[in-house]
Every structure is written in structure tokens, then in C-alpha cells.
Enzyme design. Structure first.
Site, PDB file in Angstrom:
ATOM      1  N   LYS A 142       6.546  -2.091   1.742  1.00 22.41           N
ATOM      2  CA  LYS A 142       5.399  -1.480   2.435  1.00 22.41           C
ATOM      3  C   LYS A 142       4.174  -2.382   2.284  1.00 22.41           C
ATOM      4  O   LYS A 142       3.271  -2.138   1.477  1.00 22.41           O
ATOM      5  CB  LYS A 142       5.122  -0.081   1.886  1.00 22.41           C
ATOM      6  N   GLU A 176      12.363   2.067  14.133  1.00 22.14           N
ATOM      7  CA  GLU A 176      11.518   3.168  13.651  1.00 22.14           C
ATOM      8  C   GLU A 176      10.285   3.253  14.535  1.00 22.14           C
ATOM      9  O   GLU A 176      10.136   2.497  15.491  1.00 22.14           O
ATOM     10  CB  GLU A 176      11.119   2.921  12.191  1.00 22.14           C
ATOM     11  N   LEU A 209      11.352   1.034   6.939  1.00 22.10           N
ATOM     12  CA  LEU A 209      10.728   1.493   5.706  1.00 22.10           C
ATOM     13  C   LEU A 209      11.540   2.640   5.113  1.00 22.10           C
ATOM     14  O   LEU A 209      11.981   3.531   5.844  1.00 22.10           O
ATOM     15  CB  LEU A 209       9.296   1.962   5.985  1.00 22.10           C
ATOM     16  N   TYR A 243       0.826  -1.202   0.000  1.00 21.98           N
ATOM     17  CA  TYR A 243       0.000   0.000   0.000  1.00 21.98           C
ATOM     18  C   TYR A 243       0.864   1.258   0.000  1.00 21.98           C
ATOM     19  O   TYR A 243       2.069   1.202   0.256  1.00 21.98           O
ATOM     20  CB  TYR A 243      -0.941   0.008   1.216  1.00 21.98           C
TER      21      TYR A 243
END
Length: 287
Positions: free
Chosen positions: A151, A183, A207, A33
Site C-alpha cells: 500500500k 480492482e 491490494l 500509508y
């Protein structure tokens, strides 16, 4: 107001949108996505999101459902018909289904990917109250899979992390693996010490944020020093300030980590300046 959404080539009222129960996105989280912000009715950093989408699809050997130009047209039409001035466009592509549940990938020659897009209206996105006061985060173990650079829609643990933060009276969580911060649950993490911006380097562990890339470029252009290295949560707690970046939060100041106040407990100078620069330049480049 009923939104218009996009499903597999059709623009439909959201109440009429349907996807097969055998779709691998539903059964296997076999889907990727992207989320693109909209400010002043324009798309922020669309090209970056399109490039990352292609990378995610390629990493999973998943076919692209349409061209980049077609994707841009869909985004623009949804923004227009739904009257989005400030908000988000959510895009999801799954591998689709050949009619039944199976761990083995369906034949790409006979199975088309499923593509879904919808908008979310978010008035005040640019002037977020949270950005004015800053957010608090807690540290939690990072137990996700090891291809976080793709992702995917495997978001159960990030959702659990946000709920852990909420239960602890915080706004979000930073994930810790092997003693180091990876993260945030849905963002890239940074701290500032003695004027230096410190953030984890790119790898499969985090990411590859589109906003991260833009903010780091802008920081360099503003002659801010950036250090990409592993760092611990204790280092971050001793920082002068901290912040996170994402497509929907832009640059969000962090003022507390595990209950430890950073600086004077208000958004730091560098985070505030980077948010100003990002919003100004992104609006100028929006399409």
C-alpha cells in the site's frame, strides 16, 4: 477549526506541521500509508491495518517508526483531540531523508522514517447517500506497477482514473489488465451472479484489502458462496449486482458498469446485507 496532527513524535496544529523537501516520500513516493475508519468515536479494524502496515514496511525494507501499541495511542489521541465521531485517520510512513536527493536508499542506521497522521471528519460516513442509491463505474486500462499488494503512496494513476470516471459522468473506475478486472481505483471489486459472489484472488496484482478480508469472512459465516477467480468486465456487466469494498466506503453497491445497468438499477440484496452485517459487527469490535 484547526486540526491537531502528528508528525515525528509531536502533536501540532496542522498549520505548523512540516516535512523536509528532501523526504523520499515527497521526492520518490517512497512511502506507505493506511486509512482507518472511525465510527462512534472508535477505530474500525485497527489491528488489520497495523498488520498490513508492517507487511508494507517489510516488503520495502523500511523501518517501523513506532510500535503497534504506540500507533494505537496516537490514533486514539488524534480522534479524541479532534472530536472525530465519524471519519478517518490517515497514516503515512516514508523512508525519510539523509539530506539530499538520491535514488539509492539512505543508510537505515542513520536515517529515521518520517511518520505523519491526521484525521478527517466525515459525518454520515455510515449512512452514506451513495450507498443508498449505488454508484456507477467505468472500465479503464490498468497501467500501474506490479506490486499493488504494497500500500504505497503511488496514487497518481488511481487519481487519474477517478478523474476519467468523473469526466464520463461516473463515480469510479475498475481497472483492466490482460482482459481481466484487477480492482477499483481505491477498492476491491466484486460481482454477484446466481447468488455467487465472484472476486479476484489475492496476489501481487491487487491490494490485500482489510475490509475485503472481513467482508469475505462475514459472507462465509452468512453462508454466502464466494468464488475467487479472474473475471472480465463483460461478465460483470451481465451480473445480477456488484459492489466494492474499502476502509472508507465499507461495502458500496455498484449499479452501473460502462453505462450498463445491473439488475433493476438499485443496490442489490447481497451488497445491502453485507453492508449491514459489516457495520454491525465492526462497531461491536471497534476499539
Amino acid at each position: 477549526m484547526t486540526r491537531t496532527v502528528y508528525v515525528n513524535g509531536e502533536y501540532l496544529p496542522e498549520t505548523e506541521a512540516k516535512v523536509s523537501i528532501f523526504d523520499r516520500g515527497f521526492l520518490m513516493a517512497d512511502a506507505v500509508y493506511e486509512v482507518t475508519s472511525v465510527l462512534d468515536g472508535k477505530l474500525i479494524d485497527f489491528d488489520g491495518h497495523a498488520v498490513r502496515l508492517k507487511r508494507s514496511l517489510d516488503e520495502l525494507d523500511m523501518a517501523a517508526p513506532c510500535t503497534k501499541d504506540e500507533l494505537l495511542e496516537i490514533h486514539r489521541k488524534l480522534v479524541e483531540v479532534n472530536g472525530i465521531v465519524e471519519g478517518l485517520v490517515y497514516l503515512q510512513v516514508s523512508r525519510g531523508s539523509d539530506g539530499d536527493r538520491d535514488f539509492v536508499f539512505p543508510d537505515p542506521e542513520t536515517t529515521k522514517p518520517t511518520i505523519v497522521l491526521f484525521t478527517q471528519n466525515k459525518p454520515g460516513l455510515a449512512n452514506s447517500p451513495a450507498a443508498q442509491k449505488g454508484i456507477s463505474v467505468i472500465a479503464i486500462p490498468d497501467i500501474r506497477w506490479h506490486r499493488r499488494d504494497i500500500k504505497t503512496t503511488q496514487l497518481l494513476y488511481p487519481s487519474m482514473g477517478k478523474m476519467m470516471a468523473k469526466k464520463a459522468g461516473a463515480d469510479d473506475a475498475w481497472l483492466i489488465e490482460d482482459g481481466y478486472v484487477t480492482e477499483g481505483t481505491s477498492n476491491n471489486a466484486y460481482f454477484v451472479k446466481d447468488g455467487k459472489i465472484v472476486t479476484r484472488p489475492l496476489s501481487n496484482d491487487i491490494l490485500h484489502g482489510i475490509t475485503r478480508k472481513a467482508v469475505m469472512r462475514m459472507a462465509e459465516e452468512a453462508q454466502m458462496e464466494i468464488v475467487e477467480r479472474l473475471f472480465t468486465i463483460d461478465e460483470a456487466k451481465e451480473a445480477d449486482e456488484a459492489f466494492v469494498t474499502s476502509a472508507s466506503a465499507f461495502v458500496m453497491p455498484v449499479v452501473s458498469i460502462d453505462g450498463v445497468q445491473l439488475g433493476d438499477g438499485t443496490p442489490g440484496r447481497i451488497a445491502k446485507r453485507l453492508r449491514e452485517i459489516y457495520l454491525e459487527e465492526s462497531l461491536q469490535a471497534a476499539i
